[in-house]
Design a protein around this motif. Structure first.
Motif, mmCIF file in Angstrom:
data_model
loop_
_atom_site.group_PDB
_atom_site.id
_atom_site.type_symbol
_atom_site.label_atom_id
_atom_site.label_comp_id
_atom_site.label_asym_id
_atom_site.label_seq_id
_atom_site.Cartn_x
_atom_site.Cartn_y
_atom_site.Cartn_z
ATOM 1 N N SER A 1 0.816 -1.217 0.000
ATOM 2 C CA SER A 1 0.000 0.000 0.000
ATOM 3 C C SER A 1 0.849 1.266 0.000
ATOM 4 C CB SER A 1 -0.936 0.009 1.216
ATOM 5 O OG SER A 1 -0.187 -0.054 2.425
ATOM 6 N N GLY A 2 2.098 1.161 0.470
ATOM 7 C CA GLY A 2 2.974 2.332 0.501
ATOM 8 C C GLY A 2 3.846 2.497 -0.730
ATOM 9 N N GLN A 3 3.704 1.595 -1.710
ATOM 10 C CA GLN A 3 4.520 1.701 -2.922
ATOM 11 C C GLN A 3 4.118 2.932 -3.734
ATOM 12 O OE1 GLN A 3 5.467 -3.051 -3.807
ATOM 13 N NE2 GLN A 3 4.575 -1.780 -5.406
ATOM 14 N N ALA A 4 5.115 3.600 -4.290
ATOM 15 C CA ALA A 4 4.828 4.761 -5.144
ATOM 16 C C ALA A 4 4.275 4.302 -6.492
ATOM 17 C CB ALA A 4 6.098 5.586 -5.351
ATOM 18 N N ARG A 5 4.685 3.111 -6.928
ATOM 19 C CA ARG A 5 4.248 2.589 -8.217
ATOM 20 C C ARG A 5 3.735 1.154 -8.052
ATOM 21 N NH1 ARG A 5 8.149 1.528 -11.977
ATOM 22 N NH2 ARG A 5 6.523 1.647 -13.568
ATOM 23 N N PHE A 6 2.920 0.734 -9.043
ATOM 24 C CA PHE A 6 2.437 -0.640 -9.094
ATOM 25 C C PHE A 6 2.776 -1.199 -10.476
ATOM 26 C CE2 PHE A 6 -0.133 1.596 -6.007
ATOM 27 C CZ PHE A 6 -0.083 0.743 -4.921
ATOM 28 N N PRO A 7 4.072 -1.539 -10.688
ATOM 29 C CA PRO A 7 4.519 -1.968 -12.017
ATOM 30 C C PRO A 7 3.994 -3.352 -12.390
ATOM 31 C CG PRO A 7 6.290 -2.214 -10.427
ATOM 32 C CD PRO A 7 5.166 -1.543 -9.702
ATOM 33 N N ARG B 1 -2.650 -13.989 -6.490
ATOM 34 C CA ARG B 1 -1.520 -13.057 -6.427
ATOM 35 C C ARG B 1 -1.774 -11.917 -7.418
ATOM 36 N NH1 ARG B 1 0.871 -15.240 -2.005
ATOM 37 N NH2 ARG B 1 2.345 -13.513 -2.268
ATOM 38 N N THR B 2 -1.164 -10.776 -7.134
ATOM 39 C CA THR B 2 -1.354 -9.586 -7.967
ATOM 40 C C THR B 2 -0.551 -9.654 -9.265
ATOM 41 O OG1 THR B 2 0.472 -8.475 -6.819
ATOM 42 C CG2 THR B 2 -1.770 -8.093 -5.979
ATOM 43 N N ILE B 3 -1.050 -8.978 -10.307
ATOM 44 C CA ILE B 3 -0.303 -8.833 -11.550
ATOM 45 C C ILE B 3 0.830 -7.848 -11.375
ATOM 46 C CG2 ILE B 3 -1.812 -6.998 -12.426
ATOM 47 C CD1 ILE B 3 -0.066 -9.708 -14.552
ATOM 48 N N TYR B 4 0.689 -6.927 -10.458
ATOM 49 C CA TYR B 4 1.772 -5.956 -10.245
ATOM 50 C C TYR B 4 2.818 -6.524 -9.294
ATOM 51 C CZ TYR B 4 -0.655 -4.637 -5.865
ATOM 52 O OH TYR B 4 -1.249 -4.642 -4.633
ATOM 53 N N CYS B 5 3.998 -5.979 -9.401
ATOM 54 C CA CYS B 5 5.142 -6.466 -8.630
ATOM 55 C C CYS B 5 5.184 -5.837 -7.246
ATOM 56 C CB CYS B 5 6.428 -6.159 -9.388
ATOM 57 S SG CYS B 5 7.937 -6.679 -8.531
ATOM 58 N N GLN B 6 5.528 -6.649 -6.277
ATOM 59 C CA GLN B 6 5.829 -6.120 -4.950
ATOM 60 C C GLN B 6 7.321 -5.833 -4.892
ATOM 61 O OE1 GLN B 6 4.449 -8.381 -1.569
ATOM 62 N NE2 GLN B 6 6.037 -7.550 -0.247
ATOM 63 N N GLY B 7 7.668 -4.589 -4.609
ATOM 64 C CA GLY B 7 9.075 -4.214 -4.560
ATOM 65 C C GLY B 7 9.639 -3.946 -5.947
ATOM 66 N N LYS B 8 10.930 -4.149 -6.086
ATOM 67 C CA LYS B 8 11.623 -3.830 -7.331
ATOM 68 C C LYS B 8 11.360 -4.884 -8.398
ATOM 69 C CE LYS B 8 16.199 -2.613 -9.139
ATOM 70 N NZ LYS B 8 17.649 -2.475 -8.825
ATOM 71 N N LEU B 9 11.119 -4.421 -9.618
ATOM 72 C CA LEU B 9 10.847 -5.321 -10.744
ATOM 73 C C LEU B 9 12.021 -5.342 -11.699
ATOM 74 C CD1 LEU B 9 8.993 -7.053 -12.576
ATOM 75 C CD2 LEU B 9 8.111 -4.894 -13.512
ATOM 76 N N THR B 10 12.493 -6.554 -12.029
ATOM 77 C CA THR B 10 13.472 -6.731 -13.095
ATOM 78 C C THR B 10 12.965 -7.869 -13.986
ATOM 79 O OG1 THR B 10 14.842 -8.437 -12.034
ATOM 80 C CG2 THR B 10 15.306 -6.134 -11.448
ATOM 81 N N LYS B 11 13.643 -8.115 -15.086
ATOM 82 C CA LYS B 11 13.231 -9.187 -15.990
ATOM 83 C C LYS B 11 13.471 -10.574 -15.376
ATOM 84 C CE LYS B 11 13.770 -6.703 -20.351
ATOM 85 N NZ LYS B 11 14.426 -6.673 -21.683
ATOM 86 N N ASP B 12 14.396 -10.630 -14.414
ATOM 87 C CA ASP B 12 14.770 -11.923 -13.851
ATOM 88 C C ASP B 12 14.125 -12.224 -12.511
ATOM 89 O OD1 ASP B 12 16.474 -12.494 -16.002
ATOM 90 O OD2 ASP B 12 18.049 -11.238 -15.120
ATOM 91 N N THR B 13 13.601 -11.227 -11.846
ATOM 92 C CA THR B 13 13.000 -11.491 -10.545
ATOM 93 C C THR B 13 11.843 -10.549 -10.273
ATOM 94 O OG1 THR B 13 13.447 -11.775 -8.176
ATOM 95 C CG2 THR B 13 14.568 -9.965 -9.275
ATOM 96 N N TYR B 14 10.871 -11.058 -9.593
ATOM 97 C CA TYR B 14 9.727 -10.260 -9.169
ATOM 98 C C TYR B 14 8.975 -11.040 -8.102
ATOM 99 C CZ TYR B 14 7.353 -13.292 -12.604
ATOM 100 O OH TYR B 14 6.904 -14.358 -13.336
ATOM 101 N N GLY B 15 8.124 -10.322 -7.385
ATOM 102 C CA GLY B 15 7.260 -10.952 -6.396
ATOM 103 C C GLY B 15 5.841 -10.440 -6.580
ATOM 104 N N ARG B 16 4.904 -11.131 -5.999
ATOM 105 C CA ARG B 16 3.505 -10.734 -6.130
ATOM 106 C C ARG B 16 2.857 -10.691 -4.746
ATOM 107 N NH1 ARG B 16 2.622 -10.859 -11.498
ATOM 108 N NH2 ARG B 16 3.504 -12.529 -12.803
#
Length: 490
Positions: free
Chosen positions: A110-116, A393-408
Motif C-alpha cells: 500500500s505504501g509503494q509509489a508505483r504498481f509496475p 496473487r497480484t499482476i503488479y510487482c511487490q518491490g523492485k521489478l526486473t526481468k529476472d526477478t519479481y514478487g507478487r
C-alpha cells in the motif's frame, strides 16, 4: 410452549439414544472393539452409521469421499492457470487506476509509489481436446485438463493469510467454526470403523524457506463434538501421536485401562449428560483400533513399483507431497471420508522465478499420479479431488521489478482452483477475469459457493445442513449461504 429449534431436539434425541447404547457397559465397548479388530462384524456396531445424521444424504451423492489438495500461501494464478498474453506489452508500466479502482491493498504494497505490471515469464500452451491453457510449470497436470473443471473466477473478502485460510476451511474469518472435513465427518461418518473419517497431512516443500503457520483449527471441529476434528498424520515417529503403547504396557493392559476409563466416563455422562464425555469415550476406542489400522495404512511396502514410479522419486520419503498423495489414495481405498493435504510455501512476495518452479515440481507429478491412480483402481468416478489455495496473487510487482526477478502480493479479487473426479464435468473452464487477472468479468464464484458445491457432490444441501449452537443454526456456508456451481457439474 416449545421454544427449542427442531434441529436442537434432533441432536438431543441422537445424544440420548447414543448414551443409552453406551450405558450398557464399558465391557461391551471393549468387546465390540476387539471383535472389530478380529474381523467379527456381528459383534461390532457400525460407527459409520452411529456417527452419521439419519437425514443425510439429502440427495443421491456423486462422491463417496473427497481429497483436498490445499496450496497454503496462495499460488499465483497468473503464472499457472490464468493466461494473460497481452501483459507482455505492459512490462513495468503502472497498473491503471481504472483496473485497481481504489481496492484494498495489504500493508506490504500500500505504501509503494508505483504498481509496475509484472507479466508472467512462463510460457502457456493449449492442452487436451478442451484446449485449456496451462503453464509450462505444470506439464504433468496439463495432461489431465480434459478431466478438470478449472474455475478462474474464485474470490474472497479476506486479504491476509490467517483469516483467508480460516475462511475457506471453516466458513468464517474468525476462529471457532467447524472445518469442512469436520462437517463431513459429522454428517456422513466414516466407511471404515477403524479409521477416522477425516485425516490431515502437512507436506514438506522446497520453495521459499519461510512459510505461513498452519493451526489445527483449520481441521478442528469448532462447536461440533471433538470426535469430528481431523486427525493429523505425522511424517516421523508414530504416524499419530501416542499411537504406540508406553513401554511395559501390553495391548491387553491397555484394553483394561480403556474399559476402566470408559466406566468412569459413563458415570460422568449419567451424572451431567455432557455430550463431550461421549465424544471422549468414542475417541479412546478409535485410538485403540487405530493402533492396528494406522500402521497398516502407513506401510507402503505393498505398493507395486510402477505405482511408486508414477508418483515420482519423492514418494518413498514420508512427509513429501508425493508421499502424502499416495497416502491419500490409500486412505480413500480404506473408506476415509475426507483427506486434506496442506502444502506450504506458496507465499511468493519476492524471488517468485526461483521459488514457484520448485513448488510446482513438488506438486505437479503427484497430482497427475493421484488422478491416474484413482482411475486405474476404479475410484475416480466416486472420489472428488479439489486443488487450490486461499486467494491469488497480484499482476503488479511487490518491490523492485526486473526481468529476472519479481514478487507478487496477496490478491483476493480473483484466483484459480480446479476440481476433478466424482460429478465433475471435465474439460470445463468456468469464469473469466480481465486482461490483468485483477477483476472478475463473469461468473464469479465465492469460496462459500465452492464449499456448497463440495457438499452438494457429497449429497448434502448446504442450506439444510445445520448445527444448533449459541441460539443459531450454524452452517458451513454462513448466514449468506452458498450457491452450487452447476456449470462445472456433469
Amino acid at each position: 410452549m416449545n421454544l427449542m429449534p427442531e434441529s436442537y431436539q434432533a441432536q438431543v434425541r441422537r445424544l440420548l439414544s447414543r448414551r443409552t447404547l453406551l450405558a450398557r457397559g464399558a465391557t461391551g465397548l471393549g468387546t465390540a472393539a476387539l471383535a472389530s479388530l478380529a474381523g467379527d462384524r456381528s459383534l461390532s456396531p457400525s460407527l459409520a452409521s452411529a456417527a452419521a445424521i439419519p437425514e443425510l444424504p439429502h440427495h443421491e451423492p456423486k462422491a463417496k469421499r473427497a481429497i483436498y489438495l490445499f496450496m497454503s500461501g496462495a499460488p499465483s494464478q497468473i503464472d499457472m492457470w490464468d493466461h494473460k498474453p497481452k501483459m507482455s506489452e505492459w512490462f513495468d508500466k503502472d497498473l491503471p487506476d481504472t483496473i485497481r479502482m481504489g481496492q484494498r491493498l495489504t500493508t506490504m504494497t500500500s505504501g509503494q509509489a508505483r504498481f509496475p505490471v509484472a507479466p508472467s515469464r512462463y510460457k502457456f500452451a493449449p492442452h487436451g481436446q478442451s484446449g485449456t491453457m496451462v503453464s509450462e510449470l505444470l506439464p504433468h497436470t496439463a495432461k489431465h485438463v480434459d478431466d478438470l473443471a478449472l474455475i478462474r473466477s474464485m474470490h474472497t473478502e479476506a486479504i491476509n493469510h490467517d483469516p483467508a485460510i480460516t475462511y475457506i476451511c471453516t466458513g468464517d474469518q474468525l476462529p471457532g467454526k467447524a472445518s469442512l472435513g469436520s462437517w463431513l465427518s459429522y454428517g456422513l461418518g466414516s466407511e471404515n470403523e477403524n479409521l477416522p473419517a477425516f485425516l490431515v497431512m502437512t507436506a514438506s516443500w522446497t520453495g521459499r524457506k519461510e512459510a505461513q503457520a498452519l493451526y489445527n483449527r483449520l481441521w478442528g471441529s469448532g462447536f461440533l463434538p471433538t470426535k469430528y476434528q481431523g486427525v493429523s498424520l505425522r511424517s516421523s515417529g508414530d504416524p499419530v501421536l501416542y499411537l504406540s503403547n508406553p513401554k511395559g504396557v501390553s495391548r491387553e493392559v491397555r484394553r483394561q485401562m480403556l474399559d476402566a476409563l470408559a466406566a468412569m466416563n459413563q458415570d460422568t455422562s449419567r451424572a451431567i449428560g455432557d455430550p463431550q464425555t461421549q465424544a471422549r469415550i468414542e475417541q479412546y476406542e478409535m485410538a485403540f483400533r487405530m493402533q492396528t489400522s494406522v500402521p497398516e495404512l502407513a506401510d507402503i511396502s505393498d505398493e507395486p513399483q510402477h505405482v511408486l514410479d508414477m508418483y515420482g522419486p519423492d514418494v518413498t520419503t514420508p512427509g513429501t507431497f508425493a508421499h502424502c498423495c499416495l497416502m491419500s489414495r490409500r486412505m480413500a481405498e480404506r473408506g476415509v471420508r475426507f483427506t486434506q493435504i496442506f502444502h506450504r510455501g506458496w507465499d511468493q512476495h519476492g524471488s517468485l522465478p526461483r521459488d514457484l518452479p520448485n513448488q510446482c515440481r513438488d506438486i505437479d507429478q503427484p497430482c497427475s499420479a493421484l488422478i491416474k491412480d484413482l482411475k486405474q483402481r476404479g475410484m475416480f468416478d466416486d472420489t472428488l479431488v479439489v486443488w487450490g489455495g486461499e486467494f491469488g496473487r497480484t499482476i503488479y510487482c511487490q518491490g523492485k521489478l526486473t526481468k529476472d526477478t519479481y514478487g507478487r502480493d496477496h490478491h483476493p479479487k480473483c484466483f484459480s482452483v480446479w476440481l476433478t473426479g466424482a460429478g465433475i464435468k471435465g474439460g470445463t473452464v468456468h469464469g473469466t477475469t480481465d486482461e490483468f487477472s485483477y477483476n472478475i468479468v463473469n461468473d464469479p464464484v465465492h469460496i462459500r459457493d465452492l464449499n456448497a458445491t463440495i457438499l452438494h457432490l457429497m449429497g448434502i444441501d448446504s442450506d439444510r445442513f445445520t448445527y444448533a449452537f449459541k441460539g443459531l443454526d450454524q452452517r458451513l456456508t454462513g448466514i449468506e449461504g452458498g450457491h452450487v456451481v452447476n456449470p462445472i457439474l456433469s
